[in-house]
Scaffold this motif. Structure first.
Motif, short mmCIF file in Angstrom:
data_model
loop_
_atom_site.label_atom_id
_atom_site.label_comp_id
_atom_site.label_asym_id
_atom_site.label_seq_id
_atom_site.Cartn_x
_atom_site.Cartn_y
_atom_site.Cartn_z
N LYS A 9 0.82 -1.22 0.00
CA LYS A 9 0.00 0.00 0.00
C LYS A 9 0.85 1.27 0.00
CE LYS A 9 -4.01 0.23 1.58
NZ LYS A 9 -5.23 0.42 2.40
N LYS A 10 2.01 1.22 0.63
CA LYS A 10 2.84 2.42 0.71
C LYS A 10 3.59 2.69 -0.59
CE LYS A 10 6.50 4.58 3.47
NZ LYS A 10 5.73 5.82 3.69
N PHE A 11 4.23 1.65 -1.14
CA PHE A 11 5.10 1.86 -2.29
C PHE A 11 4.40 1.68 -3.63
CE2 PHE A 11 7.95 0.45 1.17
CZ PHE A 11 8.74 1.59 1.27
N LEU A 12 3.33 0.89 -3.67
CA LEU A 12 2.63 0.68 -4.93
C LEU A 12 1.38 1.54 -5.04
CD1 LEU A 12 2.92 -3.21 -5.38
CD2 LEU A 12 4.39 -1.39 -6.30
N MET A 13 0.75 1.85 -3.90
CA MET A 13 -0.50 2.60 -3.94
C MET A 13 -0.35 4.00 -3.37
SD MET A 13 -3.00 -0.55 -2.78
CE MET A 13 -4.50 0.40 -3.06
N GLY A 14 0.82 4.33 -2.83
CA GLY A 14 1.08 5.67 -2.32
C GLY A 14 0.33 6.03 -1.07
N ALA A 15 -0.11 5.05 -0.27
CA ALA A 15 -0.86 5.34 0.95
C ALA A 15 0.06 5.92 2.01
CB ALA A 15 -1.54 4.07 1.46
N THR A 16 -0.53 6.72 2.89
CA THR A 16 0.23 7.30 4.00
C THR A 16 -0.58 7.18 5.30
OG1 THR A 16 -0.72 9.50 3.55
CG2 THR A 16 1.41 8.99 2.52
N GLY A 17 0.11 7.38 6.43
CA GLY A 17 -0.56 7.32 7.72
C GLY A 17 -1.20 5.96 7.97
N LEU A 18 -2.40 5.97 8.58
CA LEU A 18 -3.09 4.71 8.89
C LEU A 18 -3.54 3.97 7.65
CD1 LEU A 18 -5.28 5.68 11.99
CD2 LEU A 18 -3.23 4.24 11.96
N GLU A 19 -3.58 4.68 6.52
CA GLU A 19 -4.05 4.05 5.29
C GLU A 19 -3.11 2.95 4.80
OE1 GLU A 19 -6.93 4.54 3.88
OE2 GLU A 19 -7.45 6.01 5.41
N VAL A 20 -1.89 2.92 5.35
CA VAL A 20 -0.96 1.87 4.91
C VAL A 20 -1.33 0.52 5.51
CG1 VAL A 20 0.93 3.52 4.62
CG2 VAL A 20 0.67 2.30 6.81
N VAL A 21 -2.16 0.49 6.55
CA VAL A 21 -2.57 -0.77 7.18
C VAL A 21 -3.47 -1.52 6.21
CG1 VAL A 21 -3.75 -1.87 9.12
CG2 VAL A 21 -2.41 0.21 9.47
N PRO A 22 -3.13 -2.77 5.85
CA PRO A 22 -3.97 -3.51 4.90
C PRO A 22 -5.34 -3.83 5.50
CG PRO A 22 -2.28 -4.95 5.85
CD PRO A 22 -1.96 -3.54 6.29
N ASN A 23 -6.39 -3.70 4.65
CA ASN A 23 -7.76 -4.00 5.06
C ASN A 23 -8.14 -3.20 6.31
OD1 ASN A 23 -8.21 -6.09 3.01
ND2 ASN A 23 -6.77 -7.29 4.24
N LEU A 24 -7.83 -1.91 6.30
CA LEU A 24 -8.05 -1.06 7.46
C LEU A 24 -9.53 -1.02 7.86
CD1 LEU A 24 -6.99 0.93 9.56
CD2 LEU A 24 -7.29 2.77 7.87
N ALA A 25 -10.43 -0.97 6.87
CA ALA A 25 -11.86 -0.89 7.17
C ALA A 25 -12.31 -2.14 7.92
CB ALA A 25 -12.65 -0.73 5.87
N PHE A 26 -11.79 -3.31 7.53
CA PHE A 26 -12.17 -4.56 8.20
C PHE A 26 -11.70 -4.56 9.65
CE2 PHE A 26 -10.68 -8.75 9.60
CZ PHE A 26 -11.88 -9.42 9.64
N TRP A 27 -10.42 -4.18 9.90
CA TRP A 27 -9.88 -4.19 11.26
C TRP A 27 -10.56 -3.15 12.14
CZ3 TRP A 27 -7.76 -8.50 12.10
CH2 TRP A 27 -6.98 -9.12 11.15
N THR A 28 -10.97 -2.03 11.53
CA THR A 28 -11.68 -1.00 12.29
C THR A 28 -13.05 -1.48 12.73
OG1 THR A 28 -10.51 0.72 11.04
CG2 THR A 28 -12.48 1.39 12.26
N ASP A 29 -13.69 -2.24 11.84
CA ASP A 29 -15.05 -2.70 12.13
C ASP A 29 -15.06 -4.04 12.87
OD1 ASP A 29 -17.81 -2.12 11.94
OD2 ASP A 29 -18.03 -3.59 10.32
N LEU A 30 -13.88 -4.62 13.11
CA LEU A 30 -13.81 -5.96 13.73
C LEU A 30 -14.48 -6.01 15.11
CD1 LEU A 30 -12.82 -8.87 13.55
CD2 LEU A 30 -10.63 -8.12 14.54
#
Length: 272
Positions: free
Chosen positions: A215-236
């Motif tokens: 997510k960081k190097f291929l998708m350019g995500a930063t901050g918490l967005e680099v965590v994979p499947n962030l929406a799933f872990w947030t809603d867990l």
């Protein structure tokens, strides 16, 4: 002319026999030793809560005096014997080997023998023990003397006897046990649960590292967005809460309430 290969064969055979003769039973613990081929001696199953004991009887002064010696032995770990004497002789602390010698003298007044109270002597503990090179005995050093406990393979849980008293500074006892027989030594390793935990956390770390890098190097995500499947872990936490509610309800969907039809259907799985 004599061919050389028989000489080479004899030389190799001699080297093999020499290597076997040099094989030493390496100490793995107070009552375990192992040879290079994985076999060895392990008498740890013979250890119990109390001492193994044996006695010797010696007449003196033409029968007017006799000495009764009791030997106490506990393999594998040191325990404290029950000593009730003003002469504990070091036997008032945890040990593996101890001797109690009681001298009885004939008393004509009572026409019987009277004890002198007895004397205790410490003979060794696990800190000073070592296996013989062939694994057939354990030597307990108690400078300036030592005690040898021969390990005799026998079909018994455990039995102690005196083998030799010829040298007062090198007493030899014999410990008979089926656990004194040569056996395969099993190395203690990780349990199945530990192995599964290691695999699980290794997979979690691999998942996080691979996901963050992607997510960081291929998708350019930063901050918490680099965590994979962030929406799933947030809603867990909410998903777990809904799962518990579903289970407590007997794995049944909530009853449809009165009112207009909504979307999704309250009796469907999506409504949980």
């Amino acid at each position: 002319m004599t061919p050389l290969y028989p000489l080479g064969f004899l030389l190799c055979l001699s080297l093999i026999n020499f290597a076997r003769a040099q094989d030493v039973c390496v100490k793995k613990g107070p009552c375990t030793c192992e040879f290079s081929n994985g076999t060895g001696i392990d008498i740890s199953p013979a250890a119990k809560a109390t001492f193994y004991t044996t006695q010797t009887f010696e007449l003196k002064m033409s029968g007017a005096e006799y000495a009764l010696s009791t030997y106490y032995y506990h393999p594998c770990f040191d325990i404290k014997p029950s000593v009730n004497s003003s002469k504990p002789g070091g036997c008032d602390s945890p040990l593996s080997l101890c001797r109690h010698t009681d001298h009885f003298n004939f008393n004509s007044t009572i026409n019987g023998f009277v004890s002198d109270g007895g004397l205790y002597e410490k003979m060794g503990d696990t800190n000073t023990s070592a296996f013989s090179s062939d694994g057939k005995s354990i030597i307990y050093s108690n400078i300036p003397s030592s005690t040898i406990v021969m390990l005799v393979c026998a079909q018994t849980e455990g039995d102690l006897s005196v083998f030799s008293l010829l040298d007062p500074n090198k007493i030899v006892l014999a410990f008979y046990s089926r656990y004194a027989c040569l056996q395969t030594i099993e190395e203690s390793g990780r349990s199945l649960g530990s192995t599964l935990l290691i695999i699980f956390f290794s997979c979690v770390i691999f998942y996080l590292v691979l996901g963050i890098c992607t997510k960081k190097f291929l998708m350019g995500a930063t901050g918490l967005e680099v965590v994979p499947n962030l929406a799933f872990w947030t809603d867990l936490p909410n998903l777990v809460k809904d799962g518990w509610a579903f289970g407590i309800n007997g794995f049944k969907l909530p009853t449809r309430g009165a009112g207009p039809v909504t979307s999704p259907d309250p009796n469907s799985y999506d409504s949980i």
